[in-house]
Design a protein around this motif. Structure first.
Motif, PDB file in Angstrom:
ATOM      1  N   GLY A   8       0.831  -1.186   0.000  1.00 14.79           N
ATOM      2  CA  GLY A   8       0.000   0.000   0.000  1.00 14.79           C
ATOM      3  C   GLY A   8       0.863   1.232   0.000  1.00 14.79           C
ATOM      4  N   PRO A  10      -3.319   2.725  -0.655  1.00 16.06           N
ATOM      5  CA  PRO A  10      -4.169   2.649  -1.838  1.00 16.06           C
ATOM      6  C   PRO A  10      -3.626   3.511  -2.976  1.00 16.06           C
ATOM      7  CG  PRO A  10      -5.532   2.880   0.115  1.00 16.06           C
ATOM      8  CD  PRO A  10      -4.094   3.032   0.566  1.00 16.06           C
ATOM      9  N   ASP A  15      -2.086  -2.352  -5.612  1.00 11.41           N
ATOM     10  CA  ASP A  15      -3.513  -2.195  -5.316  1.00 11.41           C
ATOM     11  C   ASP A  15      -4.333  -2.570  -6.562  1.00 11.41           C
ATOM     12  OD1 ASP A  15      -5.950  -1.419  -4.242  1.00 11.41           O
ATOM     13  OD2 ASP A  15      -5.520   0.731  -4.263  1.00 11.41           O
ATOM     14  N   GLN A  19      -7.046  -5.681  -7.140  1.00 11.78           N
ATOM     15  CA  GLN A  19      -8.424  -5.496  -7.649  1.00 11.78           C
ATOM     16  C   GLN A  19      -8.677  -6.457  -8.801  1.00 11.78           C
ATOM     17  OE1 GLN A  19     -10.212  -3.761  -5.756  1.00 11.78           O
ATOM     18  NE2 GLN A  19      -8.391  -2.947  -4.735  1.00 11.78           N
ATOM     19  N   PRO A  40      -2.762  -2.832   3.893  1.00 14.73           N
ATOM     20  CA  PRO A  40      -1.534  -2.307   3.300  1.00 14.73           C
ATOM     21  C   PRO A  40      -0.290  -2.728   4.078  1.00 14.73           C
ATOM     22  CG  PRO A  40      -2.817  -0.535   4.313  1.00 14.73           C
ATOM     23  CD  PRO A  40      -3.643  -1.774   4.419  1.00 14.73           C
TER      24      PRO A  40
END
Lengths: 311, 311
Positions: A8, A10, A15, A19, A40
């Motif tokens: 991390g 975000p 990240d 996803q 994170p």
């Protein structure tokens, strides 16, 4: 709920990779379908330590970059300590936005701070376009973006989304010294049955070698005589004895391919401390290499001969 | 006068390595005996570019570290562009002094700035002993010392001599996360006849491979069938095609060993764009590996058969 550590904060490439693994139809089942809690971490080491300690189910970490090679902090951590296993991979195109606070010009940039891998991939562009900049490194691209927002650096090279999150604007977009760079990320957990064979799989092992001439060639020949394709080989210092190495090898196939299983057994005898890091499907769009030969009926044939069948 | 680029400023490990090459009886002749002008460079890339451009005779650059592995910026630069050649090597123990301005305490250190390889080797010690420090990287250990002297960082990890040069004092000495680390430095020039065979030599080549299964094993087998020991193998991205590699191989022996010469010719046919990086004596005290077999009388034997001798 599935918990996953990643590099991390975000907005990092990592990240985005997580996803994608969560939403890709082929890898989503690993997350159990329910809510995923993304935790994170600052380094691959820290993310993998959380998996070993049982505080998260998985770590999503960078594994290899097409420009900069194997991500050593990941592979060194996978090589020692309790065994971890790779269950999935995904690949991302690596292009950077050069992000600054609104109003900053190219001449204003004294310090550009980003992740070391990102730094390596924008060095030439920075040299040509930011006349007063020195490059410093930090733990992640998104951390670089936070540091620019906080004023301790003037620019970062990061994914565009890190700019949106931190209120920065792009001085340039799609920056990359070498076009077409990609990073492969892997999903790492504690040992468990690998995901089923798909026919387009990768298997990774790490091993040491006995102190004998040609021990590497003897080991690799266990793959070549079985027509098993090798897609990556790297050597890393053992850190135990000077200038001795652990070999990291990716081969084409799955532990459930009979010839791969046979090769793993043979490799175990030719090498020292062979560590199986998993078998998992090749990322979509990536060339898999030649599939291993299918000797699945070999056992039936052998058994037939033992029974005295006229085969 | 011989001119040599090295990773400066004065006080780096690279500076110490160059001093050793200049004074060691076995390597001093390369410098012509006369005065040597040492020209500081900021990266291995820059030092090697000076050699290619002809502005210096040699570059002395780090090649491999026993903890952190191959120094990628050096080997990537040697792999492409006009051919360069290695003429000598030397090895240094790597232990760091943690250097600060007089009066600085462990708690005062907010930023420790040093070379990335040094950072990797003191990370654990810093985590345990400098509670408020973050690690940043810079171009060299001695540059880190200059930055501490100038006040833009609070501490560096560097050779003790960098402290003497810059008026710093040690907060700790002989710091290294992994004991016994060594770095191998090489002296690189433009292509020229290698130094004579000593019987304890190393030869380095870089090559690509055709897109065929088992091409790596076939190439390495050209060494193993000739009983030539391989002491290092690394793979680095080609940066031309994604996830394709150049292989860097160190083997035991000299191009004037007949079996090594024969293997180089055979390797050239098995590989793509084989690049010879030189043959040079193994650093004193370092294990050389098994010497190549001596087939020097083979040619006389063959010629005897051709003449019809009864041999």
């Amino acid at each position: 709920m599935t918990t996953v550590a990643y590099l991390g904060p975000p907005g990092t490439f990592n990240d985005a990779a997580l996803q994608r693994l969560r939403t890709d139809a082929r890898t989503a089942p690993l997350f159990g379908g329910a809510h995923t809690d993304a935790v994170p971490a600052v380094t691959p080491d820290e993310a993998l330590a959380m998996v070993r300690a049982g505080t998260v189910d998985y770590a999503c970490v960078p594994f290899e970059n097409s420009v900069d090679g194997t991500i050593n902090p990941t592979s060194d951590t996978l090589a020692v300590g309790s065994r971890l296993q790779i269950f999935a991979e995904t690949e991302l195109d690596v292009v950077f936005s050069i992000l600054v606070r609104p109003g900053t010009t190219a001449e204003d940039v004294k310090v550009l701070r980003t992740h070391p891998v990102a730094a390596a991939q924008v060095r030439r562009w920075v040299g040509e376009n930011l006349p007063n900049a020195r490059i410093e490194t930090t733990s992640s691209t998104a951390a670089g973006a936070q540091e620019v927002a906080g004023g301790s650096a003037d620019a970062t090279a990061a994914p565009a989304r890190a700019g949106e999150i931190n209120g920065l604007v792009p001085l340039a977009e799609n920056v990359a010294d070498v076009g077409g760079a990609r990073t492969r990320f892997v999903l790492v957990g504690r040992p468990a049955p690998p995901t089923p064979r798909t026919g387009r799989d990768r298997t990774c092992v790490i091993f040491g070698l006995p102190h004998q001439p040609n021990s590497l060639v003897q080991a690799l020949t266990e793959l070549s005589i079985r027509d098993i394709d090798l897609t990556r080989i790297g050597s890393r210092p053992t850190r135990v004895e000077r200038f001795t190495y652990l070999f990291h090898v990716d081969l084409v196939g799955h532990i459930d391919d009979p010839v791969v299983a046979e090769a793993l057994v043979a490799l175990r005898h030719r090498t020292e401390d062979l560590r199986y890091l998993g078998s998992w499907p090749v990322a979509d769009g990536e060339e898999a290499g030649s599939p291993p030969p299918d000797h699945a009926d070999e056992k039936a044939w052998l058994e037939g001969l033992r029974r005295g069948d006229d085969v």
